[in-house]
Design an enzyme around this catalytic site. Structure first.
Site, PDB file in Angstrom:
ATOM      1  N   ARG A 276       0.825  -1.205   0.000  1.00  0.00           N
ATOM      2  CA  ARG A 276       0.000   0.000   0.000  1.00  0.00           C
ATOM      3  C   ARG A 276       0.864   1.262   0.000  1.00  0.00           C
ATOM      4  O   ARG A 276       0.513   2.268  -0.628  1.00  0.00           O
ATOM      5  CB  ARG A 276      -0.954   0.002   1.195  1.00  0.00           C
ATOM      6  CG  ARG A 276      -1.891   1.198   1.189  1.00  0.00           C
ATOM      7  CD  ARG A 276      -2.944   1.139   2.275  1.00  0.00           C
ATOM      8  NE  ARG A 276      -3.999   0.191   1.933  1.00  0.00           N
ATOM      9  CZ  ARG A 276      -4.254  -0.910   2.615  1.00  0.00           C
ATOM     10  NH1 ARG A 276      -3.531  -1.200   3.675  1.00  0.00           N
ATOM     11  NH2 ARG A 276      -5.232  -1.714   2.252  1.00  0.00           N
ATOM     12  N   ALA A 277       1.999   1.228   0.687  1.00  0.00           N
ATOM     13  CA  ALA A 277       2.873   2.401   0.736  1.00  0.00           C
ATOM     14  C   ALA A 277       3.364   2.774  -0.658  1.00  0.00           C
ATOM     15  O   ALA A 277       3.416   3.954  -1.022  1.00  0.00           O
ATOM     16  CB  ALA A 277       4.054   2.141   1.663  1.00  0.00           C
TER      17      ALA A 277
END
Length: 693
Positions: A276-277
């Protein structure tokens, strides 16, 4: 209704302004978490954001804000005919109160009408109202766990699914999630923390002119809200136009492979979990390029995006605040093929290097003289009177065989008249669950048994109000007795309002864990105090994981003090514990009386949160003619109030007086020694505490 405070009129807070604007440009960024002290205009800026958002086109009369071109096929108000067209309205800012119910957030089905009338009646909640707008949660870190779970599901799936006893409704729920919080009141669950695309730390300016301008504008707004808003209308309109223009450019922005690899390299170097980062950093970089009117992402876009997207995702200990070392970030951003930067020119000292600064050991400043890494940007302080090194490193080391002697050199067992510097805690360890006996009704958590809105069903009761948790079997049994009298002739069951039974559910609650720690001279033995702090730190870590509130009372010298008022921030508790000095007499009674007063006040504030008292002492009461009697009377006062407690016995040496065990008897709770804590990690406390009625 007076006009809202203009977005453009807010002074400073450049990072927060940029984070909100980037989410307005690209809602796919995923929202913003705003961390900061109280009174820093966090809520004011978030509420002002709504006026900057472009209008949305919706199906006329649809309570779920469906798009006219692509209406939601599951919309409860559907089906919609795309040929009907749509109407435009401003984007909504919907606020979620911390104390909201599950039905208020997700919406509710009228089970009573569904069963007795056969009508599928659904009342939309806040998730439906926030669709295609902003969902704002003030004090998001205080949100109850069951509401957090609902938010996580909606944020992940983009839909809200409400189901009650086989009757279900689903609708779209895609929104910009914005939360504000004061870290002093506790941290967020990691699962929810990761759902925020960006995070920003805010603090009040220390510049007098800027602070004066903040006050000047606020007073002008309060005197004439509409006139003040009119003076800033042009700036707000220009900003809204720029956001709209950036949205149009967004689809044309290109992310080169070199910058995508740079993003992946940065995320890998900070050891973030999952992907997700990387996605959020990429989306933020694209939004930054569009905001600046460019059609290609640059290295500076990636750097700025990483500063907003990664601080709350890097791996860290539970008590560490989110943050990002910019020096490490720049190193990770550097292209591997780029040459190493030129070193700083050396000084002109006799050996070719400059003289080290006073008080250093010749290091380059990136490490403390005690060898502890300072790459996190801290000032080397751990809260103990501003000392640059750890207090335990400054204290003289014990000779072999004398580790348990008092640091001051006073005889073992004395009151140690002088105050001693704080010692570091031993390494924390995992503790076993210990709980308050009985069944409570407090805030949702993970410690003691409680009646909750969610959890396993343990029984049924007559519904007092609107039924939201129907117990089907109990309802059928109640209605079966009256079918003949009601003249039933067909296969259907004839129900009345009085037949309805509501499920009684049992889950877990969070408690108030109040530590009462003996910091007197008799506890000043270095090895013993390290073990004591390690035990309390382990319990603090356990409280963090179980969503408890914590408090810390210490007693030494002439009395007791409330070192940490009850709070959800166990990080502050850990910091206060680390800075705790020792020395002086042992006023056990004063410590217990201060605990009694603290619990009394807290019971008025939060009557449903049950306390657990953890007394850490060797039991040697000194400081007055009847010190021991005073401590026993104070203990019996707490026991009479029904406070669940346990005593951690810190007494050591070949001769033991058993005073802590006697204190535990007066408190009506169990006692466990430090040796047992170290060996078993509180293994026996579950059954011991639960055995206390």
């Amino acid at each position: 209704m007076s006009a809202a405070y203009p977005f453009s009129a807010i002074v400073g807070l450049a990072d927060l302004r940029l984070a909100l604007v980037l989410n307005a440009v690209s809602p796919a960024v995923g929202g913003v978490l705003v961390r900061g002290e109280k009174g820093t205009a966090k809520s004011t800026m978030v509420r002002a954001l709504a006026s900057q958002l472009p209008e949305v086109a919706v199906v006329p009369g649809c309570r779920f804000s469906c798009e006219p071109v692509r209406p939601d096929e599951h919309c409860p108000d559907g089906p919609h005919d795309p040929a009907v067209g749509g109407v435009s309205r401003p984007a909504r800012l919907v606020e979620l109160p911390v104390g909201a119910s599950e039905d208020r957030l997700a919406g509710s089905l009228d089970i009573e009408r569904a069963l007795t009338e056969g009508v599928k009646a659904y009342e939309p909640g806040l998730l439906a109202a926030a669709h295609r707008g902003v969902l704002y949660v003030d004090e998001v870190n205080l949100l109850h766990d069951h509401l957090v779970d609902l938010l996580l599901d909606a944020a992940a799936m983009g839909t809200s699914h409400v189901e009650r006893e086989g009757v279900s409704v689903r609708h779209a729920a895609r929104f910009l999630l914005v939360g504000t919080m004061n870290p002093e009141e506790g941290e967020l669950r990691p699962q929810l923390l990761d759902r925020f695309g960006l995070t920003v730390e805010v603090a009040a300016s220390r510049e007098p002119r800027e602070r004066a301008e903040v006050v000047r504008r606020r007073l002008a707004y309060e005197a004439d809200p509409d006139g003040f808003a009119a003076r800033w209308a042009d700036e707000d309109a220009a900003l809204a136009g720029r956001i709209l223009a950036a949205r149009k450019v967004l689809a044309e922005v290109r992310l080169p492979d070199a910058e995508l690899e740079r993003i992946a390299r940065v995320c890998a170097s900070f050891e973030v979990d999952g992907m997700r980062a990387d996605l959020v950093t990429a989306r933020t970089s694209i939004a930054l390029a569009a905001w600046h009117g460019r059609t290609e992402v640059t290295a500076e876009d990636v750097r700025q995006a990483a500063l907003l997207a990664l601080p709350h995702r890097r791996r860290r200990n539970p008590f560490d605040a989110p943050g990002l070392d910019e020096a490490l970030l720049d190193e990770a951003l550097r292209d591997p093929e780029e040459p190493e930067p030129e070193p700083e020119p050396e000084g002109d000292g006799p050996d070719g290097g400059g003289e080290p600064p006073a008080g250093s050991d010749g290091s380059d400043g990136s490490e403390r003289s005690d060898g502890a890494d300072r790459s996190d940007g801290s000032d080397g302080s751990d809260g103990s009177a501003g000392q640059g090194s750890k207090p335990t490193e400054a204290a003289p080391s014990s000779a072999p065989g004398t580790e348990d002697a008092p640091v001051s050199g006073a005889p073992a067992g004395s009151d140690g008249g002088r105050e001693q510097a704080a010692v570091a805690a031993a390494e924390p360890y995992r503790t076993r669950l210990f709980a308050v006996p009985g069944v409570g009704q407090g805030a949702a958590g993970r410690r003691s048994r409680a009646r909750t809105a969610s959890g396993r069903t343990t029984g049924a009761q007559v519904a007092a109000g609107r039924v939201t948790r129907l117990h089907v079997a109990a309802t059928v049994r109640a209605a079966a007795l009256h079918q003949k009298a009601r003249g039933r002739t067909g296969a259907g069951l004839l129900l009345r309002r009085t037949d309805l039974r509501e499920a009684v559910r049992e889950g877990r609650e969070g408690n108030l864990v109040l530590f009462v720690v003996d910091a007197s001279g008799s506890m000043a033995a270095r090895k013993r105090m390290q073990a004591v702090k390690g035990a309390v730190l382990s319990l603090l870590l356990d409280a963090y994981q179980r969503r408890d509130k914590v408090g810390l009372v210490t007693f030494r010298g002439a009395g007791a003090s409330l070192a940490l008022p009850p709070t959800s921030s166990v990080e502050i508790g850990a910091a206060r514990l680390a800075a705790l000095p020792t020395g002086g007499r042992t006023p056990v009674g004063a410590g217990l009386l201060r605990a009694h007063e603290t619990l009394r006040v807290e019971r008025l504030r939060d009557p449903l949160r049950r306390p657990l008292l953890v007394v850490v002492t060797d039991g040697r009461a000194t400081g007055g003619r009847d010190a021991l009697g005073e401590s026993r009377r104070a203990a019996r006062l707490l026991a009479a109030g029904g406070v669940a407690s346990l005593v951690v016995d810190c007494e050591s040496g070949p001769v033991r007086l058993g005073l802590a065990a006697r204190l535990a008897g007066d408190l009506g709770g169990p006692v466990v020694t430090l040796d047992e804590l170290a060996a078993e990690g509180l293994a026996g406390l579950v059954r011991d505490v639960r055995s206390v009625a």
